[in-house]
Scaffold this active site. Structure first.
Site, PDB file in Angstrom:
ATOM      1  N   GLN A 126     -24.987  18.586 -57.362  1.00 45.12           N
ATOM      2  CA  GLN A 126     -24.224  18.877 -56.119  1.00 45.12           C
ATOM      3  C   GLN A 126     -22.884  18.327 -56.541  1.00 45.12           C
ATOM      4  O   GLN A 126     -22.380  17.227 -56.834  1.00 45.12           O
ATOM      5  CB  GLN A 126     -24.565  17.542 -55.132  1.00 45.12           C
ATOM      6  CG  GLN A 126     -23.979  17.966 -53.745  1.00 45.12           C
ATOM      7  CD  GLN A 126     -22.789  16.961 -53.634  1.00 45.12           C
ATOM      8  OE1 GLN A 126     -23.401  15.636 -53.421  1.00 45.12           O
ATOM      9  NE2 GLN A 126     -21.531  16.933 -53.372  1.00 45.12           N
ATOM     10  N   ASP A 237     -14.492  22.154 -52.718  1.00 50.07           N
ATOM     11  CA  ASP A 237     -14.175  21.085 -53.493  1.00 50.07           C
ATOM     12  C   ASP A 237     -12.837  21.028 -54.394  1.00 50.07           C
ATOM     13  O   ASP A 237     -12.603  22.263 -55.027  1.00 50.07           O
ATOM     14  CB  ASP A 237     -15.178  20.844 -54.650  1.00 50.07           C
ATOM     15  CG  ASP A 237     -15.224  19.365 -55.568  1.00 50.07           C
ATOM     16  OD1 ASP A 237     -13.880  19.001 -55.599  1.00 50.07           O
ATOM     17  OD2 ASP A 237     -16.124  18.872 -55.805  1.00 50.07           O
ATOM     18  N   GLY A 263     -16.593  19.910 -48.542  1.00 47.78           N
ATOM     19  CA  GLY A 263     -15.727  19.740 -49.737  1.00 47.78           C
ATOM     20  C   GLY A 263     -16.486  18.952 -50.865  1.00 47.78           C
ATOM     21  O   GLY A 263     -17.658  19.222 -50.964  1.00 47.78           O
ATOM     22  N   HIS A 264     -15.758  17.932 -51.471  1.00 41.56           N
ATOM     23  CA  HIS A 264     -16.200  17.340 -52.668  1.00 41.56           C
ATOM     24  C   HIS A 264     -17.552  16.522 -52.304  1.00 41.56           C
ATOM     25  O   HIS A 264     -18.728  16.435 -52.981  1.00 41.56           O
ATOM     26  CB  HIS A 264     -15.170  16.404 -53.117  1.00 41.56           C
ATOM     27  CG  HIS A 264     -15.649  15.723 -54.445  1.00 41.56           C
ATOM     28  ND1 HIS A 264     -15.903  16.436 -55.602  1.00 41.56           N
ATOM     29  CD2 HIS A 264     -15.638  14.408 -54.928  1.00 41.56           C
ATOM     30  CE1 HIS A 264     -16.234  15.551 -56.635  1.00 41.56           C
ATOM     31  NE2 HIS A 264     -15.756  14.315 -56.110  1.00 41.56           N
ATOM     32  N   PHE A 265     -17.469  15.636 -51.099  1.00 42.17           N
ATOM     33  CA  PHE A 265     -18.541  14.647 -50.845  1.00 42.17           C
ATOM     34  C   PHE A 265     -19.468  15.443 -49.852  1.00 42.17           C
ATOM     35  O   PHE A 265     -19.705  15.266 -48.826  1.00 42.17           O
ATOM     36  CB  PHE A 265     -18.135  13.416 -50.143  1.00 42.17           C
ATOM     37  CG  PHE A 265     -17.761  12.337 -51.270  1.00 42.17           C
ATOM     38  CD1 PHE A 265     -18.579  11.451 -51.966  1.00 42.17           C
ATOM     39  CD2 PHE A 265     -16.170  12.475 -51.577  1.00 42.17           C
ATOM     40  CE1 PHE A 265     -18.182  10.654 -52.823  1.00 42.17           C
ATOM     41  CE2 PHE A 265     -15.834  11.253 -52.629  1.00 42.17           C
ATOM     42  CZ  PHE A 265     -16.764  10.594 -53.145  1.00 42.17           C
TER      43      PHE A 265
END
Length: 285
Positions: A126, A237, A263-265
């Site tokens: 991920q 991301d 996004g990233h999380f």
């Protein structure tokens, strides 16, 4: 809802904190978090998978509830952290397991896979990068520190440790920021505010070059062993680009690559569909 246990174990003189759920006899899944978080980033994912898998999510040394020894007593490098987590898996009885790798968890988990390919039953990435094409221009200030580890370049990275920077990492690329709980942001900022935590994180920023240097060896491992592979990637991301997810197919042609509108999380907004993808992936023969 499956119960989650909160435990600690001593590994090489360090207290390593971890979350555990699921039946010990079930297929095993190791969850490895990233910067600047800890195992709490999996708080929504674990209950969605614990009815089928035996799950353990440690806090890496220097993160979360695990020990953060002084830099004079512990080398904060990715190789050293991976050695501790490698031993941790042995202490908790994880002999064969799938790994979920995110951000810093990727170079940690991929070292384990490279050292012990026979132990790895599958990899879920991920936003866990292993290809240069996955690195965005957002890495440029950190790359400058790799190339010239001066105090000026080191101090220029302190802005990455500010509370607003943590919040930005959680919300950048999320269509509706009200979908992101403040809990993870607040807890990450609490840990970053501990005395000495800033220098630990700056050391790891500088050592990230060791991970990029290992990319060819990680790719050799992929080509040689073709581990079952699933990418569940937040496509907005700012640090790890979609090209980094697609690149896995160069070395693992059967890799399953899936993108999510976040996004990233990614788990903050898409824990349920990611859990469904993992359940399907790990249930394949």
């Amino acid at each position: 809802m499956p119960a989650v246990k909160y435990r600690t174990v001593e590994v090489q003189g360090l207290k390593i904190f971890y979350r555990e759920a699921g039946a010990p006899g079930a297929p095993k899944l190791l969850l490895l978090h990233g910067f600047p978080s800890a195992g709490h980033m999996f708080r929504d994912l674990i209950p969605l998978l614990a009815d089928r898998f035996h799950i353990i999510a440690p806090d890496l040394p220097g993160f979360g509830q695990s020990d953060m020894p002084p830099r004079s007593q512990f080398e904060y490098s990715f190789d050293h952290i991976a050695r501790v987590i490698d031993r941790f898996t042995e202490v908790v009885g994880f002999e064969r397991f799938a790994i979920y790798i995110f951000d810093y968890g990727a170079p940690t988990g991929l070292r384990l896979a490279m050292w012990h390919p026979e132990r790895i039953t599958g990899i879920i990435s991920q936003n866990g990068n292993a290809y240069k094409e996955g690195l965005s221009d957002g890495w440029n200030p950190i790359r400058a520190y790799w190339e010239e580890p001066s105090e000026t370049n080191r101090n220029a990275l302190r802005s990455f440790l500010a509370p607003e920077a943590t919040r930005w990492q959680y919300t950048h690329g999320v269509p509706d920021s009200s979908d992101v709980s403040p809990d993870g942001v607040s807890l990450d900022n609490f840990y970053l505010a501990r005395p000495g935590a800033d220098e630990v994180q700056l050391d790891l920023f500088g050592d990230y070059k060791s991970n990029v240097a290992l990319y060819p060896k990680f790719q050799d491992y992929f080509r040689a062993h073709k581990p079952p592979f699933l990418a569940v990637w937040g496509k907005h991301d700012p640090f790890f680009l979609p090209a980094g997810a697609n690149a896995f197919k160069k070395d693992i042609p059967k890799a399953d690559i899936r993108f999510f509108d976040t996004g990233h999380f990614a788990l903050e907004t898409h824990a349920e569909p990611i859990a469904a993808a993992i359940g399907e992936f790990l249930s394949r023969p």
